[in-house]
Design an enzyme around this catalytic site. Structure first.
Site, PDB file in Angstrom:
ATOM      1  N   HIS A 167      33.440  21.590  26.168  1.00 53.62           N
ATOM      2  CA  HIS A 167      33.796  22.055  27.520  1.00 53.62           C
ATOM      3  C   HIS A 167      34.053  20.821  28.364  1.00 53.62           C
ATOM      4  O   HIS A 167      33.149  19.998  28.542  1.00 53.62           O
ATOM      5  CB  HIS A 167      32.657  22.880  28.121  1.00 53.62           C
ATOM      6  CG  HIS A 167      32.280  24.068  27.291  1.00 53.62           C
ATOM      7  ND1 HIS A 167      32.759  25.335  27.555  1.00 53.62           N
ATOM      8  CD2 HIS A 167      31.497  24.191  26.186  1.00 53.62           C
ATOM      9  CE1 HIS A 167      32.272  26.189  26.655  1.00 53.62           C
ATOM     10  NE2 HIS A 167      31.500  25.518  25.811  1.00 53.62           N
ATOM     11  N   GLU A 211      25.213  32.648  19.916  1.00 50.21           N
ATOM     12  CA  GLU A 211      24.444  31.480  20.362  1.00 50.21           C
ATOM     13  C   GLU A 211      23.073  32.004  20.785  1.00 50.21           C
ATOM     14  O   GLU A 211      22.081  31.754  20.108  1.00 50.21           O
ATOM     15  CB  GLU A 211      25.176  30.781  21.531  1.00 50.21           C
ATOM     16  CG  GLU A 211      24.432  29.589  22.114  1.00 50.21           C
ATOM     17  CD  GLU A 211      25.097  29.009  23.376  1.00 50.21           C
ATOM     18  OE1 GLU A 211      25.942  29.686  23.998  1.00 50.21           O
ATOM     19  OE2 GLU A 211      24.737  27.859  23.742  1.00 50.21           O
ATOM     20  N   ASP A 218      29.844  20.317  22.479  1.00 44.79           N
ATOM     21  CA  ASP A 218      29.643  21.358  23.504  1.00 44.79           C
ATOM     22  C   ASP A 218      29.717  20.803  24.934  1.00 44.79           C
ATOM     23  O   ASP A 218      30.782  20.851  25.545  1.00 44.79           O
ATOM     24  CB  ASP A 218      28.325  22.101  23.254  1.00 44.79           C
ATOM     25  CG  ASP A 218      28.309  23.516  23.817  1.00 44.79           C
ATOM     26  OD1 ASP A 218      29.338  23.965  24.346  1.00 44.79           O
ATOM     27  OD2 ASP A 218      27.255  24.190  23.719  1.00 44.79           O
ATOM     28  N   ASP A 219      28.593  20.311  25.454  1.00 45.03           N
ATOM     29  CA  ASP A 219      28.537  19.755  26.818  1.00 45.03           C
ATOM     30  C   ASP A 219      27.794  18.420  26.759  1.00 45.03           C
ATOM     31  O   ASP A 219      26.636  18.318  27.179  1.00 45.03           O
ATOM     32  CB  ASP A 219      27.810  20.737  27.749  1.00 45.03           C
ATOM     33  CG  ASP A 219      28.514  22.077  27.808  1.00 45.03           C
ATOM     34  OD1 ASP A 219      29.538  22.180  28.504  1.00 45.03           O
ATOM     35  OD2 ASP A 219      28.054  23.016  27.124  1.00 45.03           O
ATOM     36  N   HIS A 265      32.819  32.394  22.146  1.00 44.87           N
ATOM     37  CA  HIS A 265      31.401  32.090  21.932  1.00 44.87           C
ATOM     38  C   HIS A 265      30.726  33.395  21.506  1.00 44.87           C
ATOM     39  O   HIS A 265      30.898  34.434  22.161  1.00 44.87           O
ATOM     40  CB  HIS A 265      30.751  31.618  23.225  1.00 44.87           C
ATOM     41  CG  HIS A 265      31.041  30.198  23.606  1.00 44.87           C
ATOM     42  ND1 HIS A 265      32.311  29.705  23.729  1.00 44.87           N
ATOM     43  CD2 HIS A 265      30.193  29.167  23.892  1.00 44.87           C
ATOM     44  CE1 HIS A 265      32.229  28.418  24.091  1.00 44.87           C
ATOM     45  NE2 HIS A 265      30.964  28.064  24.195  1.00 44.87           N
ATOM     46  N   HIS A 323      34.811  22.293  19.881  1.00 49.46           N
ATOM     47  CA  HIS A 323      33.943  23.006  20.832  1.00 49.46           C
ATOM     48  C   HIS A 323      33.423  21.994  21.850  1.00 49.46           C
ATOM     49  O   HIS A 323      32.384  21.366  21.646  1.00 49.46           O
ATOM     50  CB  HIS A 323      32.799  23.685  20.070  1.00 49.46           C
ATOM     51  CG  HIS A 323      31.938  24.573  20.928  1.00 49.46           C
ATOM     52  ND1 HIS A 323      31.191  25.615  20.401  1.00 49.46           N
ATOM     53  CD2 HIS A 323      31.701  24.587  22.270  1.00 49.46           C
ATOM     54  CE1 HIS A 323      30.529  26.214  21.390  1.00 49.46           C
ATOM     55  NE2 HIS A 323      30.816  25.599  22.533  1.00 49.46           N
TER      56      HIS A 323
HETATM   57  N1  HPA Z   1      27.630  28.584  25.926  1.00 50.63           N
HETATM   58  C1  HPA Z   1      28.155  29.397  26.842  1.00 50.63           C
HETATM   59  N2  HPA Z   1      28.823  28.954  27.894  1.00 50.63           N
HETATM   60  C2  HPA Z   1      29.004  27.647  28.032  1.00 50.63           C
HETATM   61  C3  HPA Z   1      28.483  26.750  27.116  1.00 50.63           C
HETATM   62  C4  HPA Z   1      27.776  27.249  26.001  1.00 50.63           C
HETATM   63  O1  HPA Z   1      27.275  26.523  25.115  1.00 50.63           O
HETATM   64  N3  HPA Z   1      28.822  25.523  27.561  1.00 50.63           N
HETATM   65  C5  HPA Z   1      29.547  25.670  28.684  1.00 50.63           C
HETATM   66  N4  HPA Z   1      29.653  26.962  28.986  1.00 50.63           N
HETATM   67 ZN    ZN Z   2      30.147  26.080  24.397  1.00 47.65          ZN
END
Ligand code: HPA
Ligand code: ZN
Length: 334
Positions: A21, A202, A280-281, A199, A19
């Site tokens: 991006h 969350e 994630d990011d 996703h 996971h």
């Molecule tokens: N959630 C949804 N969209 C996203 C995320 C995330 O954690 N990171 C980059 N785009």
């Molecule tokens: Zn994500």
């Protein structure tokens, strides 16, 4: 084992990152460098000022900056530089395989062809494999705040590059954009032989996880932390050993949890859920894979057995061949 020792061990164990991006690996320094190289203007005076803006209150407050940051990506070499910088950091963290999300719509909306995106990422993946022995795959994500028609157009544009990616996913603003909005797009993707992730859970409710399973036929749930609110859902996810790609620092930075000590990762493992750790990011959320592991080891009651389980889950949940998995799984136990 002391925290520092366990963190060292964790770094040495083989791990898959599932996971991530790629646009979320764009560090402020690189945003400034690419802005200058491409003569794109950005509304921040310095790297420090940009980084100071990374004080998020929810998913949307992050997404606004994440899409703005991606505006400096124009040429093939920009995508190469961004992705190769990620591979270097992931390799240093002991990541042996990465399944990487890319958001084509973020780029095609600005007039950047998907061919440019795929070319830069493919070259970085090739160099990472040659230099580090690190394997990778791409997963094309649809932006769920955009229309079904836009997602269909994206799938069609990407079909010309079918051998560049293994699957499709669903990201961006979750609440108000349930998985079933994309049921027909995902059915087409599956018919193309693509793997499916999404996703869900969350910020969105457990119903979105049910829908990702039942309408999209998702093979992994990205995040999924809100499953704990629904006992029947937890039972289903445990029975299926459905992988949940948990992102602890992301959850903290986006206020999904308000304290690392309250993060549900340990509870998820204790309930038998197939969770693992991801970043994630990482350029926006305070660190790469090992920063996420370190935060969990320090704040939660994560011991050596749990660390090995998290690493094994990441290998097991990847889209790699079974023989490849078996070899890494035995390394995780050794
Ligand atoms: N959630 C949804 N969209 C996203 C995320 C995330 O954690 N990171 C980059 N785009
Ligand atoms: Zn994500």
């Amino acid at each position: 084992m002391h925290h520092a020792e366990l963190i060292d061990l964790t770094r040495r164990l083989p791990k898959a990152e599932l996971h991530l991006h790629i646009e979320g690996t764009l560090e402020p320094e690189m945003i400034f460098a690419l802005a200058e190289r491409n003569r794109v203007s950005i509304p921040y005076a310095s790297v420090e000022e940009l980084r100071a803006a990374y004080a998020f209150t929810n998913l949307q407050s992050f997404l606004d900056l994440y899409y703005a940051g991606a505006s400096v990506l124009l040429q093939e070499e920009d995508f190469f530089d961004m992705a190769f910088a990620y591979f270097e950091r992931a390799h240093a963290d002991g990541v042996v395989h990465a399944e990487i999300f890319v958001d084509p719509q973020t780029h095609t909306q600005r007039g950047v062809p998907v061919a440019t995106v795929f070319a830069g990422l493919a070259r970085a993946r090739r160099v990472a494999f040659e230099r580090f022995g690190m394997s990778s795959q791409l997963i094309v994500c649809f932006l769920r705040h955009l229309s079904e028609a836009d997602a269909f157009d994206t799938l069609e544009a990407c079909a010309a590059h079918r051998n560049e990616f293994v699957g499709v996913g669903l990201d961006s603003s979750e609440v108000g954009h349930p998985p079933e909005k994309f049921e027909r797009v995902f059915a087409n993707a599956r018919a193309m032989g693509l793997r499916v992730v999404a996703h869900a859970g969350e910020e969105g409710p457990p119903e979105y996880i049910w829908s990702a399973l039942n309408t999209l036929k998702a093979e992994r749930i990205d995040h999924g932390v809100r499953c704990l609110e629904d006992e029947a859902l937890v039972a289903e996810l445990v029975a299926k050993q459905m992988p949940l790609t948990v992102c602890p620092l992301s959850n903290l930075k986006l206020c999904v949890v308000n304290d690392m000590a309250k993060h549900p990762l340990k509870k998820m493992l204790d309930q038998g859920l197939a969770a693992m750790v991801n970043s994630d990011d990482p350029a926006y959320f305070g660190g790469y894979l090992m920063a996420n592991f370190a935060a969990c080891i320090r704040a939660l009651d994560i011991d050596e057995a749990a660390v090995r389980k998290l690493c094994a889950n990441s290998i097991q949940a990847s889209f790699m061949p079974q023989a490849w998995k078996a070899e890494r799984l035995s390394d995780v136990q050794a």
